[in-house]
Design a protein around this motif. Structure first.
Motif, PDB file in Angstrom:
ATOM      1  N   VAL A  46      64.670  10.004  58.094  1.00 31.95           N
ATOM      2  CA  VAL A  46      63.445   9.266  57.762  1.00 31.95           C
ATOM      3  C   VAL A  46      63.818   8.052  56.914  1.00 31.95           C
ATOM      4  O   VAL A  46      64.409   8.210  55.836  1.00 31.95           O
ATOM      5  CB  VAL A  46      62.452  10.147  56.983  1.00 31.95           C
ATOM      6  N   CYS A  47      63.497   6.860  57.376  1.00 30.85           N
ATOM      7  CA  CYS A  47      63.774   5.646  56.613  1.00 30.85           C
ATOM      8  C   CYS A  47      62.804   5.551  55.441  1.00 30.85           C
ATOM      9  O   CYS A  47      61.588   5.468  55.630  1.00 30.85           O
ATOM     10  CB  CYS A  47      63.637   4.414  57.506  1.00 30.85           C
ATOM     11  N   LEU A  80      69.355  20.516  50.399  1.00 30.89           N
ATOM     12  CA  LEU A  80      70.303  19.469  50.742  1.00 30.89           C
ATOM     13  C   LEU A  80      69.749  18.655  51.902  1.00 30.89           C
ATOM     14  O   LEU A  80      69.144  19.213  52.826  1.00 30.89           O
ATOM     15  CB  LEU A  80      71.657  20.061  51.117  1.00 30.89           C
ATOM     16  N   VAL A  81      69.958  17.342  51.852  1.00 30.29           N
ATOM     17  CA  VAL A  81      69.432  16.457  52.892  1.00 30.29           C
ATOM     18  C   VAL A  81      70.541  15.537  53.397  1.00 30.29           C
ATOM     19  O   VAL A  81      71.465  15.180  52.659  1.00 30.29           O
ATOM     20  CB  VAL A  81      68.246  15.607  52.372  1.00 30.29           C
ATOM     21  N   ASN A  82      70.430  15.167  54.675  1.00 29.34           N
ATOM     22  CA  ASN A  82      71.366  14.217  55.277  1.00 29.34           C
ATOM     23  C   ASN A  82      71.010  12.801  54.843  1.00 29.34           C
ATOM     24  O   ASN A  82      69.832  12.419  54.874  1.00 29.34           O
ATOM     25  CB  ASN A  82      71.302  14.290  56.807  1.00 29.34           C
ATOM     26  N   GLY A 142      68.320  12.904  61.535  1.00 26.51           N
ATOM     27  CA  GLY A 142      69.126  11.720  61.279  1.00 26.51           C
ATOM     28  C   GLY A 142      70.498  11.734  61.899  1.00 26.51           C
ATOM     29  O   GLY A 142      71.235  10.748  61.773  1.00 26.51           O
ATOM     30  N   VAL A 143      70.875  12.815  62.574  1.00 22.40           N
ATOM     31  CA  VAL A 143      72.208  12.934  63.166  1.00 22.40           C
ATOM     32  C   VAL A 143      72.162  12.475  64.622  1.00 22.40           C
ATOM     33  O   VAL A 143      71.402  13.015  65.431  1.00 22.40           O
ATOM     34  CB  VAL A 143      72.715  14.390  63.101  1.00 22.40           C
ATOM     35  N   VAL A 183      62.919  20.454  62.417  1.00 20.21           N
ATOM     36  CA  VAL A 183      63.807  19.295  62.337  1.00 20.21           C
ATOM     37  C   VAL A 183      63.028  18.037  62.706  1.00 20.21           C
ATOM     38  O   VAL A 183      62.062  18.079  63.472  1.00 20.21           O
ATOM     39  CB  VAL A 183      65.021  19.431  63.290  1.00 20.21           C
ATOM     40  N   ASN A 184      63.461  16.914  62.144  1.00 20.95           N
ATOM     41  CA  ASN A 184      62.895  15.617  62.495  1.00 20.95           C
ATOM     42  C   ASN A 184      63.553  15.103  63.771  1.00 20.95           C
ATOM     43  O   ASN A 184      64.786  15.140  63.900  1.00 20.95           O
ATOM     44  CB  ASN A 184      63.130  14.609  61.371  1.00 20.95           C
ATOM     45  N   LEU A 185      62.737  14.606  64.695  1.00 24.71           N
ATOM     46  CA  LEU A 185      63.241  14.094  65.962  1.00 24.71           C
ATOM     47  C   LEU A 185      62.894  12.624  66.119  1.00 24.71           C
ATOM     48  O   LEU A 185      61.750  12.216  65.899  1.00 24.71           O
ATOM     49  CB  LEU A 185      62.634  14.866  67.135  1.00 24.71           C
TER      50      LEU A 185
END
Length: 206
Positions: A46-47, A80-82, A142-143, A183-185
Motif C-alpha cells: 500500500v503506497c 511485521l510488514v513488507n 507488495g511482493v 493479503v493485499n492484491l
C-alpha cells in the motif's frame, strides 16, 4: 512507482483509528534514513505518505478508502510488514510495475511445500479475476510474483497460484502466511488500461 522487490521488513508500533482514517506508526530499520516528510513508502503493497519521522520511526496517513480496500486496518502492534521505497529514476525494474494502489483483498487458501519452494493458492475477488493470467504478474502484500496457475473463468470461486522461492519465503511476510489470512492484491495495471481502452473503442470512441 514501485517494483515489488521488498527491501526490508518493518514493525507496527500502533494504528490509531480516527474518524474515517487512521495514523499508522512504524519502526523502520533503514528505509526511513532519507525519507522526507511527504515521501512515499509501500507498506504491505500500500503506497502511504510519511507525515512525521523521528529516527527510524515514522507515521503515515491511512485514508478511509485504504482502510476499506486493504488489510491495513487489521494491523496491530508487533506485526511485521513488507516495506519498499519508490524506485528512483533510472533504477532497475527487477519486479514489475507496481503502483501501490491495492485493488482488493484475497486470502490464502492453501500452501504446499515443494522441497525448496512453496506453492500457494489464493482466493481473489470475482471482479479482479479477469486481470490475472497464467505467467502474468501480480503483487501480493507488495511482493512481485509470477502467476503459475489460475482457476477456470467459470469456476464458482476464483483463485490463482504462485510459487515462492527460498529468499521470498525468508525475506517477506508471505513465508509465514497461514491459510485464512488476508493479503493485499494489486493486479497488473496494463490489463486494467487495456480493458478501459477497449470499452471506449467498442462504443466507437477513440
Amino acid at each position: 512507482m514501485f517494483t515489488g522487490i521488498i527491501a526490508e521488513r518493518g514493525t507496527v508500533v500502533a494504528l490509531e483509528q480516527q474518524q474515517g482514517s487512521a495514523v499508522l506508526t512504524l519502526d523502520v530499520p533503514t528505509l526511513a534514513d532519507d525519507l522526507g516528510l511527504g515521501g512515499s513508502i509501500a507498506v504491505n503493497g500500500v503506497c502511504l505518505t510519511a507525515i512525521t519521522r523521528e529516527g527510524g520511526r515514522i507515521d503515515v496517513d491511512v485514508m478511509g478508502e485504504t482502510l476499506d480496500r486493504t488489510t491495513t486496518g487489521s494491523l496491530k502492534a508487533g506485526d511485521l510488514v513488507n516495506l519498499e521505497r519508490c524506485v528512483p529514476a533510472g533504477g532497475r525494474l527487477d519486479g514489475h510495475v507496481v503502483q501501490g494502489h491495492v485493488d482488493g483483498v484475497g486470502a490464502l487458501l492453501e500452501r504446499e511445500n515443494q522441497g525448496t519452494w512453496d506453492r500457494l493458492r489464493f482466493s481473489v475477488p470475482a471482479q479482479l479475476a479477469r486481470y490475472i493470467a497464467e505467467k502474468g504478474s501480480i503483487a501480493i502484500d507488495g511482493v512481485s510474483l509470477t502467476v503459475t496457475a489460475v482457476s477456470p473463468a467459470d469456476a464458482p470461486e476464483q483463485w490463482f497460484e504462485v510459487g515462492l522461492i527460498p529468499i521470498t519465503l525468508a525475506e517477506t511476510g508471505l513465508g509465514a502466511k497461514r491459510p485464512g489470512e488476508g493479503v493485499n492484491l494489486e493486479v497488473d495495471v496494463l490489463a486494467k488500461y487495456a480493458e478501459r481502452l477497449l470499452a471506449f473503442l467498442d462504443r466507437g470512441l477513440s
